[in-house]
Write a protein that holds these residues in place. Structure first.
Motif, PDB file in Angstrom:
ATOM      1  N   SER A 185       0.822  -1.218   0.000  1.00  0.00           N
ATOM      2  CA  SER A 185       0.000   0.000   0.000  1.00  0.00           C
ATOM      3  C   SER A 185       0.853   1.264   0.000  1.00  0.00           C
ATOM      4  CB  SER A 185      -0.931   0.003   1.221  1.00  0.00           C
ATOM      5  OG  SER A 185      -0.194   0.234   2.410  1.00  0.00           O
ATOM      6  N   GLY A 186       2.187   1.094  -0.025  1.00  0.00           N
ATOM      7  CA  GLY A 186       3.083   2.242  -0.082  1.00  0.00           C
ATOM      8  C   GLY A 186       3.607   2.709   1.260  1.00  0.00           C
ATOM      9  N   ARG A 187       3.297   1.969   2.310  1.00  0.00           N
ATOM     10  CA  ARG A 187       3.789   2.314   3.641  1.00  0.00           C
ATOM     11  C   ARG A 187       4.949   1.397   4.025  1.00  0.00           C
ATOM     12  NH1 ARG A 187      -2.108   1.697   3.996  1.00  0.00           N
ATOM     13  NH2 ARG A 187      -3.102   3.681   4.483  1.00  0.00           N
ATOM     14  N   GLN A 188       5.678   1.773   5.054  1.00  0.00           N
ATOM     15  CA  GLN A 188       6.739   0.934   5.580  1.00  0.00           C
ATOM     16  C   GLN A 188       6.274   0.212   6.847  1.00  0.00           C
ATOM     17  OE1 GLN A 188      10.850   2.653   5.474  1.00  0.00           O
ATOM     18  NE2 GLN A 188       9.763   4.553   4.976  1.00  0.00           N
ATOM     19  N   VAL A 189       7.012  -0.832   7.212  1.00  0.00           N
ATOM     20  CA  VAL A 189       6.734  -1.593   8.435  1.00  0.00           C
ATOM     21  C   VAL A 189       7.979  -1.593   9.304  1.00  0.00           C
ATOM     22  CG1 VAL A 189       6.273  -3.889   9.390  1.00  0.00           C
ATOM     23  CG2 VAL A 189       4.983  -3.086   7.391  1.00  0.00           C
ATOM     24  N   MET A 190       7.812  -1.275  10.584  1.00  0.00           N
ATOM     25  CA  MET A 190       8.904  -1.295  11.550  1.00  0.00           C
ATOM     26  C   MET A 190       8.647  -2.406  12.564  1.00  0.00           C
ATOM     27  SD  MET A 190      10.859   1.120  10.543  1.00  0.00           S
ATOM     28  CE  MET A 190      10.601   2.204   9.138  1.00  0.00           C
ATOM     29  N   LEU A 191       9.688  -3.215  12.808  1.00  0.00           N
ATOM     30  CA  LEU A 191       9.556  -4.367  13.684  1.00  0.00           C
ATOM     31  C   LEU A 191      10.532  -4.262  14.855  1.00  0.00           C
ATOM     32  CD1 LEU A 191       9.399  -6.802  10.709  1.00  0.00           C
ATOM     33  CD2 LEU A 191       7.622  -6.765  12.450  1.00  0.00           C
ATOM     34  N   PRO A 192      10.063  -3.845  16.029  1.00  0.00           N
ATOM     35  CA  PRO A 192      10.926  -3.814  17.207  1.00  0.00           C
ATOM     36  C   PRO A 192      11.029  -5.202  17.834  1.00  0.00           C
ATOM     37  CG  PRO A 192       8.759  -2.978  17.774  1.00  0.00           C
ATOM     38  CD  PRO A 192       8.721  -3.293  16.295  1.00  0.00           C
ATOM     39  N   TRP A 193      11.949  -5.356  18.747  1.00  0.00           N
ATOM     40  CA  TRP A 193      12.130  -6.631  19.451  1.00  0.00           C
ATOM     41  C   TRP A 193      12.819  -6.377  20.784  1.00  0.00           C
ATOM     42  CZ3 TRP A 193      17.318  -7.891  20.271  1.00  0.00           C
ATOM     43  CH2 TRP A 193      18.237  -7.186  19.484  1.00  0.00           C
ATOM     44  N   GLY A 194      12.632  -7.335  21.708  1.00  0.00           N
ATOM     45  CA  GLY A 194      13.212  -7.160  23.023  1.00  0.00           C
ATOM     46  C   GLY A 194      14.107  -8.274  23.490  1.00  0.00           C
ATOM     47  N   ASN A 195      14.094  -9.411  22.779  1.00  0.00           N
ATOM     48  CA  ASN A 195      14.976 -10.529  23.109  1.00  0.00           C
ATOM     49  C   ASN A 195      15.315 -11.275  21.828  1.00  0.00           C
ATOM     50  OD1 ASN A 195      12.783 -12.391  22.562  1.00  0.00           O
ATOM     51  ND2 ASN A 195      11.991 -11.946  24.607  1.00  0.00           N
ATOM     52  N   GLU A 196      16.158 -12.273  21.947  1.00  0.00           N
ATOM     53  CA  GLU A 196      16.647 -12.968  20.755  1.00  0.00           C
ATOM     54  C   GLU A 196      15.533 -13.672  20.000  1.00  0.00           C
ATOM     55  OE1 GLU A 196      19.259 -13.829  17.845  1.00  0.00           O
ATOM     56  OE2 GLU A 196      19.615 -12.529  19.589  1.00  0.00           O
ATOM     57  N   GLU A 197      14.600 -14.260  20.727  1.00  0.00           N
ATOM     58  CA  GLU A 197      13.477 -14.937  20.075  1.00  0.00           C
ATOM     59  C   GLU A 197      12.654 -13.955  19.256  1.00  0.00           C
ATOM     60  OE1 GLU A 197       9.331 -17.258  21.329  1.00  0.00           O
ATOM     61  OE2 GLU A 197      10.947 -17.038  22.798  1.00  0.00           O
ATOM     62  N   GLU A 198      12.389 -12.787  19.818  1.00  0.00           N
ATOM     63  CA  GLU A 198      11.619 -11.774  19.096  1.00  0.00           C
ATOM     64  C   GLU A 198      12.410 -11.223  17.914  1.00  0.00           C
ATOM     65  OE1 GLU A 198      10.362  -8.777  21.837  1.00  0.00           O
ATOM     66  OE2 GLU A 198       9.158 -10.174  23.029  1.00  0.00           O
ATOM     67  N   LYS A 199      13.713 -11.108  18.074  1.00  0.00           N
ATOM     68  CA  LYS A 199      14.543 -10.625  16.967  1.00  0.00           C
ATOM     69  C   LYS A 199      14.472 -11.583  15.785  1.00  0.00           C
ATOM     70  CE  LYS A 199      19.284  -9.360  15.684  1.00  0.00           C
ATOM     71  NZ  LYS A 199      20.707  -9.367  16.101  1.00  0.00           N
ATOM     72  N   GLN A 200      14.586 -12.875  16.067  1.00  0.00           N
ATOM     73  CA  GLN A 200      14.521 -13.865  14.991  1.00  0.00           C
ATOM     74  C   GLN A 200      13.155 -13.865  14.317  1.00  0.00           C
ATOM     75  OE1 GLN A 200      15.787 -17.674  16.545  1.00  0.00           O
ATOM     76  NE2 GLN A 200      17.763 -16.863  17.242  1.00  0.00           N
ATOM     77  N   ARG A 201      12.092 -13.698  15.111  1.00  0.00           N
ATOM     78  CA  ARG A 201      10.759 -13.629  14.511  1.00  0.00           C
ATOM     79  C   ARG A 201      10.644 -12.400  13.628  1.00  0.00           C
ATOM     80  NH1 ARG A 201       7.715 -12.476  18.669  1.00  0.00           N
ATOM     81  NH2 ARG A 201       7.635 -14.620  19.414  1.00  0.00           N
ATOM     82  N   ALA A 202      11.133 -11.253  14.109  1.00  0.00           N
ATOM     83  CA  ALA A 202      11.091 -10.020  13.321  1.00  0.00           C
ATOM     84  C   ALA A 202      11.831 -10.191  12.008  1.00  0.00           C
ATOM     85  CB  ALA A 202      11.680  -8.871  14.127  1.00  0.00           C
TER      86      ALA A 202
END
Length: 344
Positions: A206-223
């Protein structure tokens, strides 16, 4: 009027108190609030202009070893700090035995919930002026009613947290972007990863960007898995709450699950959707003028279980999220961005 508010934790509970502070501030401009809060959340009360002093308490850390000499010294200094002020009102907005004990340490008439309204009825014994506030309501209107009853005004019709995004600078991001709050504590609170990826594709197309924060290694890998092969989807560097708030405050929209950060977004009054499946949003869920909670309508939801009890096969797990599709979330938020309001 100088008031000490005792609301120590957790992250969501601290945010649930901000609308009551805003009500009081608007009704009583001369009000000066000091706030006793767990050290991990000490920055949050400073976001509101009525709060002139924050008193951090390290109970979560101290209780692990109360015999430790350093901990005892810090506890003594904390008590002395409380005793040094004279308050017109000491208001326990939490209703727990631990918060009642802190309330008793302070100088001033003590107010709090009565034994029928407290989460822990013994806490009511600490108050000189216990207040009856009906249970069965969401935490935010309950705290707002408590403040209004104690301070003597009517609860306003409108809801605001009183937090302006101007305290943060806009991140160096060109164009509109959405933030995905994909991390949470229970497996059953996680919206399916495949859905996050599909939603990221819809947003970027749709022309927008997505930002993916994370707080631990598991969340980083998911992001990283969500962002993989999607132009316009970015995994943010690890950052603290204050830095992340800048991204949240200036986002066009935020999609989250049942997590503390979704309460932050509600306070910032950013258009958002909070997705609930296994947990119940009725009493302590995300609430705000720009947030909509999308709840599963599956017969067993909310189960309040950390493990899915249905044991039903299928690619999308847990099954309670199947009806909350990426297209549904995208369409809902896109419509509300366009119309400029989110239904409550």
């Amino acid at each position: 009027m100088k008031v000490l508010v005792v609301k120590t934790s957790s992250l969501g509970d601290v945010f649930h108190t901000l609308p009551a502070v805003e009500d009081a501030f608007q009704q009583l401009p001369e009000l000066e609030i000091h706030w006793l809060v767990e050290e991990a959340f000490a920055d949050i009360p400073t976001w509101h202009p009525a709060v002139t002093k924050v008193i951090p308490v390290a109970w979560r850390r101290w209780r692990k070893n109360l015999l430790n000499k350093e901990n005892r010294q810090q506890l003594k200094a904390f008590r002395q700090q409380l005793k040094a002020e004279q308050y017109d009102i000491v208001l326990d907005a939490q209703g727990l035995i631990k918060s009642a004990l802190f309330t008793r340490m302070a100088n001033g008439p003590r107010y709090g919930l009565d034994k029928h309204s407290c989460r822990e009825s013994l806490a009511a014994r600490a108050y000189q002026f216990p207040q009856a506030i009906a249970k069965g309501q969401h935490a935010i209107p309950r705290v707002r009613q408590l403040f209004a009853q104690v301070l003597g005004y009517q609860v306003p019709d409108s809801l605001s947290y009183g937090v302006g995004r101007g305290r943060w600078q806009r991140p160096d991001v060109q164009g509109d972007y959405w933030v995905f709050l994909h991390g949470t504590t229970w497996i059953t609170k996680l919206w399916p990863e495949a859905y996050w990826k599909q939603l990221a594709e819809l947003v970027t197309q749709s022309g927008r960007q997505v930002m993916l924060p994370w707080g631990n290694e598991e969340e980083k890998q998911r992001a990283e898995r969500i962002a993989a092969d999607i132009d316009g989807a970015s995994v943010l560097p690890k950052m603290g709450l204050n830095d992340l708030n800048a991204y949240l405050a200036y986002a066009q929209a935020v999609v989250g699950v049942d997590t503390g950060l979704s309460h932050v977004v509600a306070a910032l009054e950013v258009p958002s959707v909070a997705i609930y499946g296994a947990t119940d949003a009725t009493l302590t869920g995300v609430l705000g003028p720009q947030v909509e909670v999308i709840k599963s309508e599956l017969h067993c939801a909310p189960c309040l279980s950390k493990k899915c009890l249905l044991n039903e096969p299928g690619e999308i797990q847990p099954p309670c999220y199947r009806e909350i599709s990426p297209q549904r979330v995208f369409d809902r938020l896109s419509n509300e961005i366009h119309t400029g309001s989110v239904e409550q």
